[in-house]
Design an enzyme around this catalytic site. Structure first.
Site, mmCIF file in Angstrom:
data_model
loop_
_atom_site.group_PDB
_atom_site.id
_atom_site.type_symbol
_atom_site.label_atom_id
_atom_site.label_comp_id
_atom_site.label_asym_id
_atom_site.label_seq_id
_atom_site.Cartn_x
_atom_site.Cartn_y
_atom_site.Cartn_z
ATOM 1 N N LYS A 65 9.324 11.901 1.048
ATOM 2 C CA LYS A 65 9.502 11.921 -0.627
ATOM 3 C C LYS A 65 9.375 13.180 -1.131
ATOM 4 C CE LYS A 65 7.455 7.471 0.161
ATOM 5 N NZ LYS A 65 6.810 6.173 0.308
ATOM 6 N N LYS A 88 17.257 3.734 6.775
ATOM 7 C CA LYS A 88 16.761 2.206 6.828
ATOM 8 C C LYS A 88 16.407 2.025 5.108
ATOM 9 C CE LYS A 88 12.257 3.035 5.806
ATOM 10 N NZ LYS A 88 10.957 4.167 5.609
ATOM 11 N N LYS A 94 12.819 0.399 -0.313
ATOM 12 C CA LYS A 94 12.692 -0.142 -2.208
ATOM 13 C C LYS A 94 13.038 1.106 -2.433
ATOM 14 C CE LYS A 94 8.607 -2.586 -1.230
ATOM 15 N NZ LYS A 94 6.706 -2.184 -0.953
HETATM 16 P P1 TYM Z 1 5.206 -0.207 2.815
HETATM 17 O O1 TYM Z 1 4.848 -0.439 1.851
HETATM 18 O O2 TYM Z 1 6.438 0.802 2.559
HETATM 19 O O3 TYM Z 1 5.879 -1.492 4.107
HETATM 20 C C1 TYM Z 1 5.451 -2.235 4.351
HETATM 21 C C2 TYM Z 1 5.911 -2.896 5.558
HETATM 22 O O4 TYM Z 1 6.789 -3.765 5.551
HETATM 23 C C3 TYM Z 1 7.204 -2.949 7.590
HETATM 24 N N1 TYM Z 1 8.622 -2.077 6.513
HETATM 25 C C4 TYM Z 1 10.097 -1.727 7.410
HETATM 26 N N2 TYM Z 1 9.944 -2.822 9.090
HETATM 27 C C5 TYM Z 1 10.869 -2.642 9.722
HETATM 28 N N3 TYM Z 1 12.603 -2.424 8.916
HETATM 29 C C6 TYM Z 1 12.578 -1.269 7.350
HETATM 30 N N4 TYM Z 1 13.137 -1.268 6.880
HETATM 31 C C7 TYM Z 1 10.805 -1.620 7.468
HETATM 32 N N5 TYM Z 1 10.400 -0.932 5.683
HETATM 33 C C8 TYM Z 1 8.912 -1.500 5.507
HETATM 34 C C9 TYM Z 1 6.541 -1.431 7.461
HETATM 35 O O5 TYM Z 1 6.318 -0.594 8.521
HETATM 36 C C10 TYM Z 1 5.537 -2.016 7.190
HETATM 37 O O6 TYM Z 1 4.949 -2.608 8.095
HETATM 38 N N6 TYM Z 1 1.932 3.025 4.349
HETATM 39 C C11 TYM Z 1 2.258 1.691 4.766
HETATM 40 C C12 TYM Z 1 0.801 0.617 4.282
HETATM 41 C C13 TYM Z 1 -0.154 0.718 4.290
HETATM 42 C C14 TYM Z 1 -0.125 0.566 5.200
HETATM 43 C C15 TYM Z 1 -2.406 0.546 5.311
HETATM 44 C C16 TYM Z 1 -0.146 -0.453 7.070
HETATM 45 C C17 TYM Z 1 -1.298 1.102 3.758
HETATM 46 N N7 TYM Z 1 -2.451 1.108 4.321
HETATM 47 C C18 TYM Z 1 -2.780 -0.006 6.815
HETATM 48 C C19 TYM Z 1 -0.983 -1.179 7.759
HETATM 49 C C20 TYM Z 1 -2.274 -0.770 7.535
HETATM 50 C C21 TYM Z 1 3.945 1.495 3.556
HETATM 51 O O7 TYM Z 1 3.954 2.013 2.845
HETATM 52 O O8 TYM Z 1 4.244 0.142 4.335
#
Ligand code: TYM
Length: 332
Positions: A111, A194, A197
């Site tokens: 990032k 991947k 968004k």
């Molecule tokens: P975020 O918002 O990027 O994504 C949310 C969830 O979606 C999953 N994900 C995917 N899974 C499979 N293939 C993909 N292409 C894909 N893109 C996203 C992510 O693995 C995630 O589970 N840091 C985290 C959010 C967070 C969090 C937490 C998660 C904040 N605090 C505590 C668990 C526990 C994030 O940015 O997810």
């Protein structure tokens, strides 16, 4: 006690990766676990956000949770910034996190890119906030997509360091739950990237809110290779696009990849894509319809978040107090 914590950032549209890698699995986990699902708005602001959009995206993710089958009667749903323990614990835990650990985080490197010195501190310390989200509730399990694995390992390391410092077992070491046939959904434009968004091309992803026609078009246009579909898993090794589309199909169908490969063996992409589009639409369309209904009643969504906040506050403020006592901070 088994307690789950997980979250999604309210940044733009939720896509098929978020759904298959995370939210879809959460729905079934509600049966066996006490669940806490958060909309992590404080994580979202590590990258510049338009204030109005951030607020409406927070409600959109809330609507997406409900529309996917997260049950607010059983499960706590709230937005991260409304519960103060997350930020306070982040400071406390940052005093147990060596900088060297953060330097290893690949998501920060991706990032921040080449402009590492200009990246904000919040983006760098993002994994400590994520550890705090989990540990504020002493969560035992964390269901996420594959891309969050490294952050979870860090959360375990921080918990372990805290426990060892005070010779106790205060924090359970949270277990990652990475399962299903689509733990890493890839871009429809390039099977090596991947699905995300932040990809500039909207054709790289299927958004939960996409119309039937758009889903059809995106799948039709998805990158493939010149061969027909294989008969064995091993033959997918150097065929990332075929592997991705078959993975999406089996996750949506709730069938093992091996079974789907057998079913589709020898088909050309044109006919497989037709089936994939039909299946995707049949699973996504009902969710987006329900989401739109929920979004018509913003007061209801806010009520759910408020109730969730109160419950989340209750659990995390008690834990925070314990943590402060263990550290030796004078409680007045
Ligand atoms: P975020 O918002 O990027 O994504 C949310 C969830 O979606 C999953 N994900 C995917 N899974 C499979 N293939 C993909 N292409 C894909 N893109 C996203 C992510 O693995 C995630 O589970 N840091 C985290 C959010 C967070 C969090 C937490 C998660 C904040 N605090 C505590 C668990 C526990 C994030 O940015 O997810």
């Amino acid at each position: 006690m088994k307690r789950i914590f997980s979250g999604v950032q309210p940044t733009g549209n939720l896509h098929l990766g978020n759904y298959l890698g995370a939210i879809k699995n959460w729905v079934s986990l509600q049966k066996d676990f006490e669940c806490i699902f958060c909309i992590v708005d404080l994580h979202a602001i590590t990258i510049k956000q338009d204030p109005k959009e951030l607020e409406s995206n927070t409600l959109e993710v809330t609507a997406a949770y409900l529309a996917s089958g997260i049950n607010p009667k059983k499960t706590i749903i709230f937005n991260q910034s409304s519960v103060y323990a997350h930020t306070e614990l982040t400071w406390l835990l940052s005093c147990f996190t060596p900088i060297g650990w953060l330097n290893r985080m690949t998501q920060f490197k991706e990032k921040a890119g080449k402009k590492k010195d200009a990246a904000v501190l919040g983006l760098y310390s993002y994994p400590v906030l994520m550890a705090s989200d989990i540990l504020a509730y002493k969560a035992t399990h964390v269901p996420v997509g594959e891309d969050q694995k490294q952050h979870l390992e860090l959360a375990r390391d921080i918990a372990n360091t805290f426990n060892q410092t005070y010779s106790n077992n205060f924090f359970p070491l949270p277990e990652p739950q990475i399962f299903g046939e689509a733990t890493r959904v890839m871009s429809l434009r390039n099977g090596e990237d991947k699905m995300s968004k932040s990809d500039e091309s909207d054709y790289s992803r299927i958004n939960i809110t996409d119309t039937k026609d758009l889903i059809n078009l995106k799948i039709q246009k998805a990158k493939t290779d010149p061969h027909s579909l294989p008969s064995k898993k091993e033959e997918l090794e150097n065929r990332p696009e075929a592997a991705n589309l078959l993975g999406i199909y089996s996750a949506l169908k709730n069938e093992k990849l091996d079974k789907v490969i057998k079913e589709m063996s020898g088909k050309d992409f044109l006919s497989f894509k037709k089936l994939l589009a039909e299946l995707t639409i049949s699973k996504i369309e009902p969710i987006s319809k329900k989401m739109n209904d929920y979004l018509k009643n913003k007061d209801y969504l806010k009520k759910i978040l408020k109730e969730g906040k109160e419950k989340a506050d209750d659990i995390s403020s008690k834990n925070l107090l314990e943590i402060k006592k263990i550290i030796g901070l004078l409680i007045i």
